[in-house]
Design a protein around this motif. Structure first.
Motif, PDB file in Angstrom:
ATOM      1  N   LEU A  64      38.378  38.907  42.074  1.00 38.16           N
ATOM      2  CA  LEU A  64      37.650  37.876  41.356  1.00 38.16           C
ATOM      3  C   LEU A  64      36.698  37.111  42.275  1.00 38.16           C
ATOM      4  O   LEU A  64      35.549  36.833  41.923  1.00 38.16           O
ATOM      5  N   ALA A  65      37.177  36.786  43.477  1.00 42.19           N
ATOM      6  CA  ALA A  65      36.354  36.022  44.411  1.00 42.19           C
ATOM      7  C   ALA A  65      35.183  36.848  44.926  1.00 42.19           C
ATOM      8  O   ALA A  65      34.099  36.322  45.169  1.00 42.19           O
ATOM      9  N   THR A 371      45.270  33.689  36.963  1.00 44.31           N
ATOM     10  CA  THR A 371      44.456  34.479  37.901  1.00 44.31           C
ATOM     11  C   THR A 371      44.576  35.967  37.606  1.00 44.31           C
ATOM     12  O   THR A 371      43.571  36.688  37.500  1.00 44.31           O
ATOM     13  N   ASN A 372      45.802  36.443  37.470  1.00 44.69           N
ATOM     14  CA  ASN A 372      46.021  37.864  37.203  1.00 44.69           C
ATOM     15  C   ASN A 372      45.474  38.280  35.842  1.00 44.69           C
ATOM     16  O   ASN A 372      44.892  39.360  35.695  1.00 44.69           O
ATOM     17  N   ALA A 373      45.653  37.423  34.838  1.00 38.77           N
ATOM     18  CA  ALA A 373      45.116  37.740  33.516  1.00 38.77           C
ATOM     19  C   ALA A 373      43.592  37.824  33.560  1.00 38.77           C
ATOM     20  O   ALA A 373      42.982  38.694  32.921  1.00 38.77           O
ATOM     21  N   SER A 374      42.963  36.948  34.346  1.00 40.14           N
ATOM     22  CA  SER A 374      41.508  36.982  34.486  1.00 40.14           C
ATOM     23  C   SER A 374      41.057  38.253  35.181  1.00 40.14           C
ATOM     24  O   SER A 374      40.036  38.860  34.815  1.00 40.14           O
ATOM     25  N   ALA A 375      41.814  38.682  36.195  1.00 41.27           N
ATOM     26  CA  ALA A 375      41.460  39.909  36.922  1.00 41.27           C
ATOM     27  C   ALA A 375      41.511  41.131  36.015  1.00 41.27           C
ATOM     28  O   ALA A 375      40.745  42.088  36.190  1.00 41.27           O
ATOM     29  N   LEU A 376      42.406  41.120  35.026  1.00 36.97           N
ATOM     30  CA  LEU A 376      42.511  42.246  34.099  1.00 36.97           C
ATOM     31  C   LEU A 376      41.274  42.374  33.214  1.00 36.97           C
ATOM     32  O   LEU A 376      41.050  43.418  32.606  1.00 36.97           O
ATOM     33  N   ARG A 377      40.468  41.336  33.137  1.00 36.89           N
ATOM     34  CA  ARG A 377      39.262  41.361  32.315  1.00 36.89           C
ATOM     35  C   ARG A 377      37.996  41.717  33.111  1.00 36.89           C
ATOM     36  O   ARG A 377      36.898  41.720  32.557  1.00 36.89           O
ATOM     37  N   LEU A 378      38.167  42.013  34.390  1.00 35.00           N
ATOM     38  CA  LEU A 378      37.004  42.405  35.186  1.00 35.00           C
ATOM     39  C   LEU A 378      36.466  43.762  34.727  1.00 35.00           C
ATOM     40  O   LEU A 378      37.247  44.653  34.361  1.00 35.00           O
ATOM     41  N   PRO A 379      35.153  43.969  34.788  1.00 35.91           N
ATOM     42  CA  PRO A 379      34.593  45.285  34.443  1.00 35.91           C
ATOM     43  C   PRO A 379      34.971  46.318  35.499  1.00 35.91           C
ATOM     44  O   PRO A 379      35.282  45.964  36.641  1.00 35.91           O
ATOM     45  N   PRO A 380      34.971  47.596  35.140  1.00 35.11           N
ATOM     46  CA  PRO A 380      35.387  48.653  36.080  1.00 35.11           C
ATOM     47  C   PRO A 380      34.667  48.613  37.423  1.00 35.11           C
ATOM     48  O   PRO A 380      35.280  48.846  38.474  1.00 35.11           O
ATOM     49  N   GLU A 381      33.368  48.300  37.419  1.00 36.33           N
ATOM     50  CA  GLU A 381      32.615  48.316  38.673  1.00 36.33           C
ATOM     51  C   GLU A 381      33.020  47.180  39.615  1.00 36.33           C
ATOM     52  O   GLU A 381      32.709  47.226  40.814  1.00 36.33           O
ATOM     53  N   ARG A 383      36.239  46.310  40.118  1.00 34.19           N
ATOM     54  CA  ARG A 383      37.615  46.511  40.562  1.00 34.19           C
ATOM     55  C   ARG A 383      37.671  47.088  41.978  1.00 34.19           C
ATOM     56  O   ARG A 383      37.015  48.073  42.292  1.00 34.19           O
ATOM     57  N   LEU A 384      38.480  46.444  42.805  1.00 34.63           N
ATOM     58  CA  LEU A 384      38.719  46.939  44.152  1.00 34.63           C
ATOM     59  C   LEU A 384      40.089  47.592  44.259  1.00 34.63           C
ATOM     60  O   LEU A 384      40.342  48.359  45.183  1.00 34.63           O
ATOM     61  N   TYR A 385      40.990  47.254  43.313  1.00 38.80           N
ATOM     62  CA  TYR A 385      42.364  47.759  43.329  1.00 38.80           C
ATOM     63  C   TYR A 385      42.772  48.141  41.911  1.00 38.80           C
ATOM     64  O   TYR A 385      42.196  47.660  40.930  1.00 38.80           O
ATOM     65  N   PRO A 386      43.806  48.985  41.753  1.00 41.68           N
ATOM     66  CA  PRO A 386      44.262  49.374  40.414  1.00 41.68           C
ATOM     67  C   PRO A 386      44.742  48.173  39.600  1.00 41.68           C
ATOM     68  O   PRO A 386      45.258  47.190  40.147  1.00 41.68           O
ATOM     69  N   ARG A 387      44.581  48.268  38.272  1.00 45.57           N
ATOM     70  CA  ARG A 387      45.021  47.206  37.357  1.00 45.57           C
ATOM     71  C   ARG A 387      46.525  46.937  37.478  1.00 45.57           C
ATOM     72  O   ARG A 387      46.995  45.836  37.163  1.00 45.57           O
ATOM     73  N   MET A 388      47.281  47.929  37.926  1.00 46.76           N
ATOM     74  CA  MET A 388      48.729  47.796  38.042  1.00 46.76           C
ATOM     75  C   MET A 388      49.116  46.547  38.849  1.00 46.76           C
ATOM     76  O   MET A 388      50.075  45.845  38.515  1.00 46.76           O
TER      77      MET A 388
END
Length: 434
Positions: A64-65, A371-381, A383-388
């Motif tokens: 996110l940051a 924070t984690n819920a917000s990270a799950l809404r990031l677009p694929p491009e 993402r630096l790590y798996p959604r898991m």
């Protein structure tokens, strides 16, 4: 009022030191005894599990940051991923959680110093004096503050290494057993290490890791944020897992978990352990100096990070516009720094380390769940790590928060309700910020 951006002047090394300066403090010098009192030697497992959860949360924060490198942390991320109400809740949770942690550090610092002079009755005035001093330092600007932080972290790590290396030779393996023999040969579990207690202990230990959030909340000031922020967060959490586990293992090995808990009542447990087992006086002084520098660093960095969240909340109208003002050098949001100092001072006046730390636990768990819920809404491009990892962080935070004492949940619930009401009111009075 000024609405300009903060300067980018922190590199990777500075970001790592910033995270360590925010993490290696009250958690290692004060809260380990709280966890040991709940689950005995099993607190070592709680430390590692809390570190794993912190790593998951750190990965979410890093993504996110890196994608939104602005001041404000999860408060700002919630708004940017389309959840403004949750973003507002996160902002209020962060202010309460980390102000409580900051107050704990101030009380802990005063406790270690006053233990030397046998003057515990001065703990609250001492904590307030520390808060005032460091607030003035933060108002001087990020360059001076970061230099001091690097010195503080170095001294702290050296002092903790002295404690571990000086005490490891006197560790008694029997102190790691949660059982004792009583008359008749019966075994009794003296630590009551039930699952609820273990979860509560893990929640308390988790708070000790959450200083990496300072790296994220100060994303507006970090150079090459997409590279530097993730690397700094991961490195900081890994170092802290090693440090916390080592100190807790030696402390328990020297005096047992029960002894660790009893000595924590002094407000200066590591210092008391050194005296209790007869280690050389110079080791005790090394611990005292490390504790003072550590908690100075934590308070300094928390005031720094909290002020950036207040700045972001002012920009979106969730705090008065006064708190948007940045000095002419573009390094310090002065009114926001002063607001944070007043909140921390108010919590320090309560005088209870356990209450402040427990309140920080429940509110920070809610904050990182968002924070984690917000990270799950990031677009694929982005993402630096798996959604898991974000799912693990979300479920872990929500799961642990359930085991915190109800009185602290009641307070947190009140803050959440107040945040939602304020969000509705402020949204009507202020157009959404783009």
């Amino acid at each position: 009022m000024s609405n300009k951006s903060l300067k980018r002047e922190l590199g990777l090394g500075s970001a790592v030191m910033l995270g360590l300066g925010s993490m290696v403090g009250a958690g290692v010098f004060v809260s380990l005894g709280l966890g040991a009192g709940l689950v005995g030697p099993a607190v070592l497992a709680a430390i590692v599990l809390a570190g794993g959860l912190a790593m998951c949360n750190g990965m979410s924060s890093a993504q996110l940051a890196a994608y939104h490198p602005v001041a404000g942390g999860t408060y700002e991320y919630g708004h940017r991923v389309g959840w403004p109400a949750l973003g507002t809740v996160a902002g209020f949770m962060f202010l309460v959680a980390k102000s409580a942690s900051c107050a704990t550090a101030a009380l802990g610092l005063a406790g270690y110093v006053l233990h030397r002079f046998d003057a515990p009755q001065l703990m609250i005035p001492g904590a307030l004096a520390v808060i005032v001093m460091l607030t003035v330092m933060v108002l001087e600007g990020i360059r001076r503050t970061n230099t001091i932080n690097t010195i503080v972290v170095t001294i702290t790590l050296i002092g903790l290494a002295v404690f571990v290396l000086g005490g490891i030779g006197k560790v008694d393996g029997e102190n790691f057993s949660p059982w004792i023999y009583v008359e008749g040969g019966d075994l009794i579990n003296v630590n009551h290490a039930s699952w609820p207690n273990f979860a509560y202990a893990t929640a308390l230990m988790f708070v000790a890791y959450t200083g990496y959030g300072r790296i994220a909340t100060m994303g507006e000031e970090i150079k090459e944020p997409r590279k530097s922020i993730p690397r700094a967060i991961v490195a900081t959490v890994m170092v802290c897992i090693v440090v916390y586990t080592s100190v807790a293992a030696v402390g328990i090995g020297l005096v047992s978990a029960e002894g660790f808990t009893l000595l924590s009542e002094s407000g200066a447990p590591l210092e008391a352990i050194v005296e209790n087992v007869g280690l050389p006086v110079w080791i005790g002084w090394a611990v005292t100096i490390a504790a003072v520098t550590a908690m100075l660093g934590v308070i300094l960095n928390l005031i720094l990070g909290l002020s950036r969240v207040a700045l972001a909340m002012g920009r979106r109208g969730h705090l008065p516009k006064l708190f948007v003002k940045i000095d002419d050098a573009g390094t310090t949001p002065g009114p926001a720094v002063i607001l944070v100092a007043l909140i921390v001072a108010g919590l320090a006046c309560l005088g209870s380390i356990k209450a402040a730390w427990s309140l920080s636990a429940v509110t920070v768990l809610v904050y990182y769940a968002i924070t984690n819920a917000s990270a799950l809404r990031l677009p694929p491009e982005a993402r630096l790590y798996p959604r898991m990892f974000s799912w693990m962080g979300l479920l872990g935070c929500l799961g642990l928060s359930v085991f915190v004492e109800p009185i602290y949940w009641a307070f947190a619930g009140g803050v959440i309700l107040a945040a939602l009401v304020w969000h509705v009111i402020s949204t009507k009075n202020n157009p959404p910020a783009e």
